[in-house]
Scaffold this motif. Structure first.
Motif, PDB file in Angstrom:
ATOM      1  N   ARG A   1       4.049   6.254  -5.926  1.00  0.00           N
ATOM      2  CA  ARG A   1       3.833   6.029  -7.485  1.00  0.00           C
ATOM      3  C   ARG A   1       4.626   4.842  -7.973  1.00  0.00           C
ATOM      4  NH1 ARG A   1       6.246  10.054 -10.332  1.00  0.00           N
ATOM      5  NH2 ARG A   1       7.286  11.315  -8.889  1.00  0.00           N
TER       6      ARG A   1
ATOM      7  N   GLN B   1       5.532   1.268  -9.101  1.00  0.00           N
ATOM      8  CA  GLN B   1       4.963   0.053 -10.089  1.00  0.00           C
ATOM      9  C   GLN B   1       5.637  -1.432  -9.699  1.00  0.00           C
ATOM     10  OE1 GLN B   1       5.196   1.283 -14.115  1.00  0.00           O
ATOM     11  NE2 GLN B   1       5.148   3.384 -13.606  1.00  0.00           N
TER      12      GLN B   1
ATOM     13  N   SER C   1       2.486   1.979  -3.494  1.00  0.00           N
ATOM     14  CA  SER C   1       1.679   2.534  -4.308  1.00  0.00           C
ATOM     15  C   SER C   1       1.382   4.227  -3.859  1.00  0.00           C
ATOM     16  CB  SER C   1       0.192   1.998  -4.328  1.00  0.00           C
ATOM     17  OG  SER C   1      -0.420   2.263  -2.963  1.00  0.00           O
TER      18      SER C   1
ATOM     19  N   SER D   1       0.758  -1.230  -0.092  1.00  0.00           N
ATOM     20  CA  SER D   1       0.030  -0.007   0.203  1.00  0.00           C
ATOM     21  C   SER D   1       0.888   1.212   0.198  1.00  0.00           C
ATOM     22  CB  SER D   1      -0.957   0.071   1.313  1.00  0.00           C
ATOM     23  OG  SER D   1      -1.721   1.194   1.353  1.00  0.00           O
TER      24      SER D   1
END
Length: 709
Positions: A639, A641, A636, A633
């Motif tokens: 940013r 990936q 994310s 979490s």
């Protein structure tokens, strides 16, 4: 002080997660061997190894510490290493000169993340290793669970040599399945009573003894034949087979003890003496050409410098390991990489913070010299008749970066000088004087590592530094082709300035087709210092611009690429074609064409749909499964990936691509989020496009700064 021959020396690094009890174990071994008269404690701040003020304050090891003891005629050099990932540079320095690693595990927590990281380093360095499960007297001790975790993570090669009769507060007896003996300790520990194995434990001990015999025999064909012939191996045969298997990293024995209660350390020291390799037997190091380099007693003096500490009123104390011959005070040695001559001053052995004078240090042993004129960590000192350089240490990539400046005017040069000195002592720290960002950037193994550097600047160098968030080295490029023209014309009496250029700008990528509708006379492919390329093409026909002005035109383009039109960051990956222009027979000169090309490039760049690029890093997080959701979490929100996930025992590994701008203080945040049980590594991956809204913000901030300047 006795001088020991190489066959009577053991160089041992104590490794383990912070809090596993390495320093307490070292204290117990020193006491049990008769080296010290009393055992210090971490809580009281009076241990032999953790003697630096910052270690007493933190109540944990920050620096590797060197001690020695005599166990029945064998000198054991003990290196107590930090257990926090921020100080991994200290660990790899210690492992460079150690001949074996001893992993100290907490009987309650077992295999922790720090242990995982260190295990991989030890494997890469091809060092034999064994395990000690400490704190068996803890109420939550679970020896079997720790053994199962080790087998799951490190393989079936982990084999118990001992197990506790009982665990927890009633612990006082160890079953040894190599010697098939039971050791019972009185209150207060010390030397145990050697007893026959209790009937209630006989079947379990026999089973584990047979497992140990089979593990040893299966790695040695002659022992296997002997085992099939006799049905058993005697202790001497087992020890000989065990030595070979440990050297080849085919077996990793496991012991148990309570360092705090002084129960079990004597047996461990006996094992180190009888089974672990001496420097002559150890797996060889390599020279700087990658060739094997064994310890040679007959060779002229050869030594490797692996650690420097600075002591107030004394100067630098430099630690070395002797790889060849014998080092004596007053010997002239050549620094292999620099060619300079160093005359050795007084030689010492160290007992933590105390020094012991010694006349000579023989091959395989570790010593220290004070006030070495010219020698940094990683350097080789050799006799003038030799031409050998010893391979340097490979340090992990930094995981945290910080900018530093002085709060006081006039201290900038002093801070730079102090940081260079600290970096010489600690090569795992990267110091960069970034002209691009106009900042001094420190990159270390974590925020705690950088805080130690700050502490040194303040207390050792008496400076007043300020640490703050570093800038991001963005890059600029273009995403569509454009044509741009600029005429520079200036007249102010006498000779004027005149130059006109027409440029065609294109986004550059490897293997792209030729520029359309031009005739290329000359091409320069320039690999830019900051990454990427500039392709510069002279497409002038008919002599409208003289060839002698082309270098000035290129210079103007390069000047603007170093200070990009979009945000002042460096530009990359552009193909520039000079396809037309004009000049004046009198007023044209290099300065005029440089200005014309700079302005044409700037104008065209801003019309070519410019794109800001940011450094993106591949981040690998190793985390216990229960914190996996929190880590995912959090990535994310940065940013990130996610590229993949993998399981390794009780740990999960997450790989993600994360912009550098989102990684400031990530190591600290990760530690806080996972109760200190996760670690991460990061390596540069690529430059990627910045999202539009962030690009707009950066451009606005740049414009405001230019207006206020």
């Amino acid at each position: 002080m006795n001088v020991y021959k190489p066959n009577k020396i053991r160089n041992i690094a104590l490794l383990g997660h912070s809090g596993s009890g390495k320093t307490t174990l070292a204290e117990t071994m020193l006491f049990e061997s008769g080296t010290t008269k009393r055992r210090g404690s971490v809580e009281e701040g009076n241990t032999v190894s953790d003697y630096h003020p910052i270690e007493k304050e933190k109540q944990k090891s920050v620096f590797s510490s060197f001690m020695h003891l005599d166990w029945r005629g064998t000198k054991i050099n003990l290196i107590d290493t930090p257990g926090t990932a921020d100080y991994v540079g200290e660990v790899v320095n210690a492992l460079k000169v150690a001949d074996a690693a001893v992993f100290v595990l907490d009987a309650e927590h077992g295999v922790e993340v720090g242990t995982e990281v260190l295990w991989n380093i030890v494997a890469d360095m091809n060092k034999p290793a064994f395990f000690i499960v400490n704190k068996i007297d803890h109420p939550n001790s679970n020896y079997q669970a720790v053994l199962d975790l080790c087998k799951e993570r490190f393989g079936r090669e982990v084999v118990p040599v001992q197990y506790p009769y009982e665990e927890g507060e009633s612990f006082n007896t160890i079953i040894d399945v190599l010697k098939m003996q039971m050791y019972e300790f009185a209150e207060g520990g010390g030397k145990p009573d050697k007893l026959p194995i209790a009937d209630s434990q006989k079947s379990q001990a026999d089973l584990q003894h047979n497992d140990l015999v089979e593990s040893i025999a299966e790695n040695d064909e002659s022992l296997m034949d002997l085992y099939f012939e006799k049905g058993h191996l005697d202790e001497d045969e087992m020890v000989e087979g065990l030595k070979k298997s440990i050297m080849n990293r085919q077996i990793f024995p496991m012991f148990c003890l309570s360092a705090e209660q002084n129960m079990g350390s004597g047996r461990v020291m006996g094992f180190i003496d009888n089974v672990l390799p001496n420097p002559l037997e150890a797996n060889p190091d390599t020279d700087d050409s990658g060739n094997e380099l064994t310890i040679d007693t007959e060779q002229k003096p050869l030594a490797f410098l692996f650690k420097t500490i600075s002591e107030e009123h004394v100067g630098d104390l430099t630690f070395f390991k002797v790889y060849g011959g014998t080092l004596k005070a007053g010997t002239d040695m050549i620094n292999h990489s620099k060619g300079s001559t160093n005359r050795l001053g007084n030689l010492f052995l160290t007992q933590g913070g105390k020094r012991v004078d010694i006349q000579e240090v023989q091959a395989g042993d570790i010593g220290a010299v004070v006030k070495l004129k010219d020698g940094n960590v990683g350097d080789t000192l050799r006799d003038k008749s030799l031409d050998i350089g010893i391979s340097k240490v490979n340090y992990p990539e930094p995981t945290e970066r910080m900018a530093v400046r002085s709060k006081e005017k006039g201290e900038e040069e002093k801070i730079g000088s102090a940081l260079n000195q600290i970096q010489r002592e600690d090569p795992s720290l990267h110091v960069e004087n970034s002209m691009e960002l106009n900042q001094i950037i420190l990159s270390g193994q974590g925020e705690e590592h950088l805080n130690v550097v700050k502490n040194m600047l303040e207390n050792r160098f008496k400076l007043n530094p300020e640490f703050y968030e570093p800038g991001i080295p963005y890059r600029e490029t273009i995403t569509k082709p454009v044509k741009a023209q600029y005429r520079h014309k200036k007249q102010s009496g006498g000779a004027g300035q005149y130059g006109e250029v027409y440029l065609y700008l294109e986004p550059y990528e490897e293997g792209m087709p030729p520029t359309p509708d031009v005739s290329v006379r000359d091409t320069q492919e320039i690999d830019l210092e900051w990454g990427g390329k500039l392709i510069f093409q002279n497409c002038i026909v008919g002599g409208v611009i003289d060839a002698r002005f082309m270098p000035a035109i290129l210079k103007g383009v390069m000047e603007k690429m170093e200070n990009g039109p979009l945000s002042g960051c460096r530009a990359r990956d552009v193909r520039v074609s000079v396809y037309d222009g004009s000049m004046h027979t009198v007023d044209s000169n290099e300065a005029a064409f440089k200005t014309a090309s700079l302005m044409a490039f700037k104008k065209g760049f801003l019309e070519a749909k410019p794109q800001l690029l940011e450094p993106v890093y591949e981040v690998e997080v190793t985390v216990p499964a229960e914190f996996m959701g929190d880590v995912m979490s959090d990535l994310s929100t940065r940013r990130g990936q996610v590229q993949g996930m993998d399981s390794e025992g009780t740990f999960q590994k997450v790989k993600a691509l994360v912009p550098l701008a989102e990684l400031y203080r990530y190591a600290t945040h990760l530690r806080s989020m996972t109760q200190g049980r996760a670690t991460h590594t990061r390596t540069f991956h690529e430059y990627g496009p910045v999202p539009h809204e962030i690009q707009e913000r950066i451009m606005k901030e740049t414009a405001e700064m230019e207006e206020s300047a």
